[in-house]
Structure formats: C-alpha cells, structure tokens
Scaffold this motif. Structure first.
Motif, PDB file in Angstrom:
ATOM      1  N   THR A  90       0.826  -1.206   0.000  1.00 26.73           N
ATOM      2  CA  THR A  90       0.000   0.000   0.000  1.00 26.73           C
ATOM      3  C   THR A  90       0.860   1.256   0.000  1.00 26.73           C
ATOM      4  O   THR A  90       0.639   2.173  -0.797  1.00 26.73           O
ATOM      5  CB  THR A  90      -0.929   0.009   1.230  1.00 26.73           C
ATOM      6  N   TRP A 136      -5.728   6.501  -1.086  1.00 24.57           N
ATOM      7  CA  TRP A 136      -5.685   5.493  -0.026  1.00 24.57           C
ATOM      8  C   TRP A 136      -6.658   4.359  -0.323  1.00 24.57           C
ATOM      9  O   TRP A 136      -6.331   3.179  -0.174  1.00 24.57           O
ATOM     10  CB  TRP A 136      -6.004   6.134   1.326  1.00 24.57           C
ATOM     11  N   THR A 140      -5.178   0.629  -1.056  1.00 25.31           N
ATOM     12  CA  THR A 140      -5.466  -0.402  -0.056  1.00 25.31           C
ATOM     13  C   THR A 140      -6.297  -1.532  -0.653  1.00 25.31           C
ATOM     14  O   THR A 140      -6.074  -2.707  -0.356  1.00 25.31           O
ATOM     15  CB  THR A 140      -6.208   0.190   1.157  1.00 25.31           C
TER      16      THR A 140
END
Length: 317
Positions: A90, A136, A140
């Motif tokens: 990530t 994000w 992720t």
C-alpha cells in the motif's frame, strides 16, 4: 548461504539507515512549516504525504527485514506476513501515485495565470484531501491480496507450493496461475499508468524550463545584467523532474523483475529481494533530493517554535 543472508541484511540495513532519518527530517521540516507559517501550501502537503508513505516503506519493510535477517526480531508469522506485505504494498504504491500527483501539480504551476490549467491547479489544491482519500482507497483495495494469500515461510512447505511469490520470510500463495497473472497485471497497470502520465508532465515541465531560461537570458541581455539565480519555482520544478527520473529508473527495474516472476511457477527469493530493494531505494533516496534541492526545507530545519516563517513571492503561490 550465510554470506548471502549477511549481504541481504546489509542491503536492507543501508536502506533503513538512509530512509528512516531522511524521510523523518522531511516530515519534521514541513511540520515546522505548518507551525511557523500557520498553513501548508498544496505542494508542501503533497511532499509531506509522500515522505510519510516513503517512511512506511522503509520503516515497515526494510527495518523488519533487517531485524529478521540478523535474527534480532522476527515478526514474520502468518499474521505478521499479512500485515507487513499489505502495508508495504500500500505505501509503495502510494509513494508512486503521490509522486505522480506532485508532478501534475508542478506541471499545472507552469501554466499562464488566468488560463484554464491555472484554474485547474487551484481546484486541485483545494481538493487535496479528497485526492489523498481516493488514493488510499485505491491502493489499499489493490493490496488486499496480501491479506488473503500471505503465509509465513516457516510453516509452509515450499517444495510443494505452486503459484506463489517467495519473499524469503513469507510466501504470497495464489489459488491458481490465473489469479497470479491477474494480480500481476493489475499491479503493473497500477504502476504503468502513473509512469506514463508522470513522464508526460515532466516533459512539459522541461519544455517550460527551456523556454523560460531563454526568456530570462534575453531579458538579462537587454538589461545588461547577468546576476540572479534560479527562482524557487524553477528549483521546485527541477526537483520534481529529478524525483520522476528516480522513479522511472528504480521502479522500472522493479516492474521488470516483477514481470519476470510472473513467468515462473515458483519464484526465487533473490529476485524478490532485488525487487524490494529497488522499489525501496526510491523511498530511501528521494528525501535527500528534497532536502538538498529545496531551500525552504533548509530554512525550516532552522525554524524555532514561535518564529514566523516568511515565504517569498514565488513560494506563496
């Protein structure tokens, strides 16, 4: 075998020694800016976020790999492997996409005032929080395979496992060759899209710098003045181009090795180590490019609580 592990440990230790202090200094500098100046400019916020992502890369993966290699501490149980590989993937992809966002913002900064591109830069600056959130969520979700398929190598029989990626202390075991190829294609695509756009933005920046330097030379020639140095805007543009070049070099090798692993049923841990080394090398080296080339960071490091950091006209854009 022992010498191979020692060499491996030294490589990861060097990345940790470079990357953790380097990114920490950049983060501290921009925290000081936020305190001294009372706010962060959009470009500064992007660099701060980039340094945090890079710190996670070297702090989570490289530091733990170093400790495990020298048998100081080993977090690589099944749960540890899932956590470390997920956070590493990530943060690694966040580092790539944030470098892309920084290059796009700097590219838009070269647009003439009042143009649509200049307006787009203002809109982008006002919506950075949304951009960060989307990045994000994207990264992720694309790293979720690590949670599903990562296993500790200590409890796995590597001689019978197929369709897996060997990363020394862990395996990423996929249920089928199709899932390996699908995951690999998704990761290559995730890296390839920003690299193409990033390279395009860098070319635009270089063209702007070339034209701008000729205009400045003509003005100085007409004014019979050869003094003056590069502006803060020019330094920022050069910094972004250097970061993009580092990205293309290091992640180009990384993705080349990744494509190679996809052609093998059982990948070698040495190849995976090289992949991690080159992808982490960007996270370890990039903060020093920022520290050396950004005069504002140098002033921020000398700023004291209670002082007001004054930005120049070019830096306040």
């Amino acid at each position: 075998m022992e010498s191979e592990m020692t060499t491996r440990g030294i490589f990861y230790l060097s990345l940790t020694v470079l990357g953790v202090p380097g990114n920490s200094v950049v983060i501290w500098a921009f925290v000081q800016l936020s305190f001294c100046a009372g706010h962060l400019l959009p470009a500064d916020a992007i660099v701060l976020h980039l340094a945090f992502a890079n710190l996670m890369v070297v702090g989570v993966r490289c530091l733990l790999e170093t400790l495990a290699t020298f048998e100081v501490y080993n977090v690589f149980t099944d749960a540890g492997c899932k956590a470390v590989i997920f956070v590493y993937r990530t943060s690694r992809s966040l580092s790539i996409w944030l470098t892309f966002v920084l290059s796009v913002y700097q590219c838009l900064s070269t647009a003439a005032p009042g143009s649509r591109w200049a307006a787009a830069r203002v809109v982008m600056g006002k919506n950075l929080a949304v951009i960060f959130l989307l990045l994000w969520l994207l990264n992720t979700s694309m790293s979720s395979a690590a949670i599903l398929f990562s296993l500790s190598s200590s409890g796995s029989n590597s001689t019978v496992m197929k369709n897996n990626i060997n990363v020394r202390f862990c395996f990423v075991r996929f249920p089928s060759k199709l899932s390996v190829d699908a995951n690999g294609a998704a990761q290559v695509g995730r890296d390839l899209v920003p690299i193409i756009l990033m390279a395009t933005a860098s070319i635009i920046i270089l063209v702007f710098l070339y034209r701008h330097s000729h205009q400045i030379k003509n003005i100085r020639r007409n004014a019979n003045n050869s003094g003056g140095g590069p502006t803060a805007e020019r330094r920022a543009a050069i910094t972004v181009v250097v970061l993009v070049m580092l990205y293309v070099t290091f992640y180009g090798v990384d993705n080349g090795l990744w494509v190679y692993t996809l052609t093998k049923t059982m990948s070698s841990s040495i190849v995976s180590d090289l992949r991690i080394f080159f992808s982490s090398l960007y996270a370890a080296v990039s903060p020093f490019v920022i520290i050396v080339s950004n005069k504002k960071v140098n002033r921020l490091l000398r700023c004291r609580p209670g002082d007001r950091f004054l930005q120049g006209p070019a830096e306040s854009r």
